[in-house]
Design an enzyme around this catalytic site. Structure first.
Site, PDB file in Angstrom:
ATOM      1  CG  ASP A 110      -0.962   2.948 -21.070  1.00  0.00           C
ATOM      2  OD1 ASP A 110      -0.857   1.713 -20.928  1.00  0.00           O
ATOM      3  OD2 ASP A 110      -1.454   3.690 -20.204  1.00  0.00           O
ATOM      4  N   GLY A 141       3.544   0.431 -26.191  1.00  0.00           N
ATOM      5  CA  GLY A 141       4.492  -0.600 -25.803  1.00  0.00           C
ATOM      6  C   GLY A 141       4.314  -0.996 -24.351  1.00  0.00           C
ATOM      7  CG  ASP A 142       4.951  -4.646 -21.200  1.00  0.00           C
ATOM      8  OD1 ASP A 142       5.427  -4.026 -20.229  1.00  0.00           O
ATOM      9  OD2 ASP A 142       4.419  -5.763 -21.085  1.00  0.00           O
ATOM     10  CG  PHE A 143       5.798   0.521 -18.356  1.00  0.00           C
ATOM     11  CD1 PHE A 143       6.048  -0.223 -17.217  1.00  0.00           C
ATOM     12  CD2 PHE A 143       4.550   1.115 -18.511  1.00  0.00           C
ATOM     13  CE1 PHE A 143       5.074  -0.391 -16.251  1.00  0.00           C
ATOM     14  CE2 PHE A 143       3.563   0.945 -17.539  1.00  0.00           C
ATOM     15  CZ  PHE A 143       3.832   0.190 -16.402  1.00  0.00           C
ATOM     16  CG  HIS A 200       0.309   3.189  -6.460  1.00  0.00           C
ATOM     17  ND1 HIS A 200      -0.793   3.762  -5.868  1.00  0.00           N
ATOM     18  CD2 HIS A 200      -0.048   2.956  -7.754  1.00  0.00           C
ATOM     19  CE1 HIS A 200      -1.766   3.864  -6.744  1.00  0.00           C
ATOM     20  NE2 HIS A 200      -1.349   3.380  -7.893  1.00  0.00           N
TER      21      HIS A 200
END
Length: 346
Positions: A209, A235-237, A255
């Protein structure tokens, strides 16, 4: 007089139309930590409750509040009015006592503090297609929660509360025998990784995350004593590749996004997997006929409130996106209540 078959009745119309009354009674009890207090004291009279909470309303108001909770099945009662004593039911004692690890009230706290007000603007959301949360004040909700430790704690608690039962079910129902590693993308407090490791001693798990969430996840891992098999990654996925693992999980992540971004995330998961690896989306997957999973439909509308473009989906939708992303096969694993694990195999 008994209702005759096929005769019109206003009962369901009124029950749903005034449903926010019932909702607010429960949410208020949670905000007062009433069930937590009752778990400690075992039972209380209405006067005990009034005095402890410092309520300035009349005694009759307190009786109505407590008796409504009893009628809904959240409390047990012996006696009546001033002679009544109240205690928790098995459900509220298990799931709404804040001192128990099984507490799921985090999502109800967030519903009371945020969503209750925002859902008052559902009509505006449908008319405009725009989010109805903090974004209406030109504020970034996710930016706000990651800057504020208290908001972050509330949010991770809410996400944990709504998914804990699903995480436990998935950890025990899914066949992990062919796998050794798992990464939970958008893992929040790390509870899915913890549950998988707890129930599958050969599994090594990573909860992935944004950096501000890492201390929250690390605290959860330490609490369960699983530092040897569960770790964190930050990290930023969207802006970086998903770290490689045999199983890639996203719980209540897909979603949040429109169809284009859903497919993009599934492609990133595909790239992170070896041949035979599994991508798992744990969400309120709507039945293909869109008639049965009402909670899934309501959650999809909640994504309109929160994101404007996000939505929940059917298994047929998931199959279509999995095929576009390159997966070979899919299956659906029912979990708890309205939730399922939609699984795609590489």
């Amino acid at each position: 007089m008994e209702q005759q078959p096929n005769q019109p009745s206003p009962e369901n119309i009124m029950k749903i139309g005034t449903g926010f009354w019932a909702s607010k009674i429960l949410l208020t009890a949670v905000s007062f930590q009433l069930f937590t207090t009752l778990a400690q004291k075992k039972s209380m009279t209405a006067k005990n409750v009034k005095d402890l909470l410092g309520l300035k309303c009349t005694d009759r108001n307190v009786y109505d509040f407590m008796d409504a909770l009893t009628a809904f099945g959240f409390l047990k009662r012996e006696g009546i009015l001033d002679a009544a004593t109240y205690s928790n039911t098995i459900d509220t004692d298990t799931f709404l006592d804040k001192n128990k690890p099984s507490y799921i009230g985090g999502i109800l706290e967030m519903a009371n503090n945020r969503l209750y007000t925002f859902w008052g603007s559902l009509g505006e959301g449908l008319l405009t297609g725009l989010p109805q949360n903090e974004a209406k004040r030109s504020e970034d909700f996710f930016g706000l929660i990651y800057q504020d430790p208290e908001k972050l704690k509330e949010f991770t608690g809410a996400m944990s509360g709504i998914q804990m039962g699903n995480f436990m079910a998935f950890a025990q129902k899914f066949d992990f025998s062919q796998y050794k590693t798992l990464i939970d993308v958008g893992g929040s407090a790390g509870l899915l990784s913890i549950m998988v490791a707890k129930h599958n001693e050969h599994m090594h798990c990573t909860t992935f995350d944004l950096p501000p969430v890492e201390p929250v996840a690390s605290a959860s891992i330490q609490k369960f004593g699983l530092e040897d098999r569960v770790n964190t990654a930050s990290g930023d996925f969207f802006s970086m590749p998903i770290p490689s693992a045999d199983v890639v999980v996203m719980g209540n992540i897909l979603h949040d996004w429109d169809e284009e971004n859903k497919i993009a995330l599934m492609r990133k998961a595909y790239d992170a997997l070896p041949a035979g690896g599994a991508f798992v989306a744990i969400e309120n997957v709507i039945d293909n006929e869109r008639k049965q999973n009402v909670f899934g439909l309501m959650m999809s509308l909640n994504m309109l409130i929160e994101t404007g473009t996000g939505f929940d989906y059917t298994f047929a939708d998931f199959n279509k996106w999995a095929n576009i992303a390159g997966f070979k096969s899919t299956t659906l694993l029912p979990l708890t209540g309205p939730s399922s694990a939609a699984i795609a195999y590489k």
